[in-house]
Write a protein that holds these residues in place. Structure first.
Motif, PDB file in Angstrom:
ATOM      1  N   PHE A  46       0.855  -1.189   0.000  1.00  0.00           N
ATOM      2  CA  PHE A  46       0.000   0.000   0.000  1.00  0.00           C
ATOM      3  C   PHE A  46       0.885   1.231   0.000  1.00  0.00           C
ATOM      4  N   ARG A  47       0.594   2.116  -0.908  1.00  0.00           N
ATOM      5  CA  ARG A  47       1.373   3.344  -1.029  1.00  0.00           C
ATOM      6  C   ARG A  47       0.684   4.454  -0.221  1.00  0.00           C
ATOM      7  N   VAL A  48       1.325   4.878   0.833  1.00  0.00           N
ATOM      8  CA  VAL A  48       0.792   5.958   1.659  1.00  0.00           C
ATOM      9  C   VAL A  48       0.963   7.263   0.893  1.00  0.00           C
ATOM     10  N   GLY A  49      -0.127   8.040   0.817  1.00  0.00           N
ATOM     11  CA  GLY A  49      -0.092   9.289   0.070  1.00  0.00           C
ATOM     12  C   GLY A  49       0.477  10.439   0.868  1.00  0.00           C
ATOM     13  N   GLU A  50       0.857  11.489   0.166  1.00  0.00           N
ATOM     14  CA  GLU A  50       1.435  12.656   0.842  1.00  0.00           C
ATOM     15  C   GLU A  50       0.419  13.390   1.711  1.00  0.00           C
ATOM     16  N   ARG A  51      -0.879  13.172   1.475  1.00  0.00           N
ATOM     17  CA  ARG A  51      -1.926  13.798   2.281  1.00  0.00           C
ATOM     18  C   ARG A  51      -2.462  12.859   3.363  1.00  0.00           C
ATOM     19  N   ASP A  52      -1.851  11.694   3.521  1.00  0.00           N
ATOM     20  CA  ASP A  52      -2.246  10.776   4.586  1.00  0.00           C
ATOM     21  C   ASP A  52      -1.532  11.160   5.873  1.00  0.00           C
ATOM     22  N   VAL A  53      -2.221  10.940   6.988  1.00  0.00           N
ATOM     23  CA  VAL A  53      -1.712  11.291   8.304  1.00  0.00           C
ATOM     24  C   VAL A  53      -1.586  10.010   9.123  1.00  0.00           C
ATOM     25  N   LYS A  54      -0.457   9.834   9.768  1.00  0.00           N
ATOM     26  CA  LYS A  54      -0.286   8.686  10.661  1.00  0.00           C
ATOM     27  C   LYS A  54      -0.856   9.055  12.027  1.00  0.00           C
ATOM     28  N   LEU A  55      -1.909   8.324  12.441  1.00  0.00           N
ATOM     29  CA  LEU A  55      -2.524   8.587  13.751  1.00  0.00           C
ATOM     30  C   LEU A  55      -1.776   7.916  14.883  1.00  0.00           C
ATOM     31  N   GLY A  56      -1.105   6.815  14.569  1.00  0.00           N
ATOM     32  CA  GLY A  56      -0.405   6.058  15.603  1.00  0.00           C
ATOM     33  C   GLY A  56      -0.175   4.647  15.126  1.00  0.00           C
ATOM     34  N   GLU A  57      -0.055   3.733  16.062  1.00  0.00           N
ATOM     35  CA  GLU A  57       0.136   2.318  15.749  1.00  0.00           C
ATOM     36  C   GLU A  57      -0.795   1.480  16.601  1.00  0.00           C
ATOM     37  N   ILE A  58      -1.249   0.373  16.028  1.00  0.00           N
ATOM     38  CA  ILE A  58      -2.030  -0.616  16.776  1.00  0.00           C
ATOM     39  C   ILE A  58      -1.395  -1.973  16.536  1.00  0.00           C
ATOM     40  N   GLY A  59      -1.092  -2.677  17.589  1.00  0.00           N
ATOM     41  CA  GLY A  59      -0.456  -3.982  17.455  1.00  0.00           C
ATOM     42  C   GLY A  59       0.845  -3.923  16.676  1.00  0.00           C
ATOM     43  N   GLY A  60       1.553  -2.805  16.766  1.00  0.00           N
ATOM     44  CA  GLY A  60       2.811  -2.641  16.043  1.00  0.00           C
ATOM     45  C   GLY A  60       2.642  -2.227  14.591  1.00  0.00           C
ATOM     46  N   PRO A  62       1.432   0.528  11.737  1.00  0.00           N
ATOM     47  CA  PRO A  62       1.078   1.931  11.566  1.00  0.00           C
ATOM     48  C   PRO A  62      -0.360   2.082  11.066  1.00  0.00           C
ATOM     49  N   PHE A  63      -1.027   3.151  11.509  1.00  0.00           N
ATOM     50  CA  PHE A  63      -2.422   3.406  11.142  1.00  0.00           C
ATOM     51  C   PHE A  63      -2.513   4.797  10.531  1.00  0.00           C
ATOM     52  N   TYR A  64      -2.955   4.848   9.266  1.00  0.00           N
ATOM     53  CA  TYR A  64      -3.047   6.096   8.513  1.00  0.00           C
ATOM     54  C   TYR A  64      -4.499   6.440   8.204  1.00  0.00           C
ATOM     55  N   ILE A  65      -4.722   7.723   7.968  1.00  0.00           N
ATOM     56  CA  ILE A  65      -6.031   8.233   7.587  1.00  0.00           C
ATOM     57  C   ILE A  65      -5.778   9.444   6.686  1.00  0.00           C
ATOM     58  N   SER A  66      -6.699   9.729   5.774  1.00  0.00           N
ATOM     59  CA  SER A  66      -6.512  10.903   4.919  1.00  0.00           C
ATOM     60  C   SER A  66      -6.576  12.166   5.776  1.00  0.00           C
TER      61      SER A  66
END
Length: 109
Positions: A46-60, A62-66
């Motif tokens: 999965f290619r994380v976009g430049e407008r995606d924000v990393k909210l944190g991590e769950i179970g190690g 990374p968790f992203y959201i636009s």
């Protein structure tokens, strides 16, 4: 800014998926084909976009959201849970008869 956490059931499912597929990442879907489910992908697929924000991590993982969703959900924390059903079409929880679900403090039931 919101944060993300996971229930024990979600952490168990993440561990199961990581055992099968290796390291994963999550991206909160914005609608379209798979609704608004958190999608789970192999980290290299999965290619994380430049407008995606990393909210944190769950179970190690990374968790992203636009950025636009992060702004809309910025008033509450996201809680990743597991419910019966099929996962998103391209998400690694698909085919396991359980799927990830995003809850929030506002609608946590």
């Amino acid at each position: 800014m919101s944060t993300v956490s996971a229930t024990p059931a979600a952490l168990d499912l993440i561990a199961e998926i990581v055992a099968d597929h290796g390291p994963v990442l999550f991206h909160q879907s914005g609608g379209c084909c798979d609704g608004s489910s958190p999608m789970c992908y192999p980290q290299g697929d999965f290619r994380v976009g430049e407008r995606d924000v990393k909210l944190g991590e769950i179970g190690g993982a990374p968790f992203y959201i636009s950025a636009s969703q992060a702004e809309a959900w910025g008033h509450t924390d996201l809680i990743i849970d597991v419910v019966p059903g099929r996962g998103g079409m391209f998400s690694l929880d698909n085919g396991r008869e359980k799927r990830f679900l995003t809850r929030s403090e506002i609608c946590s039931v």
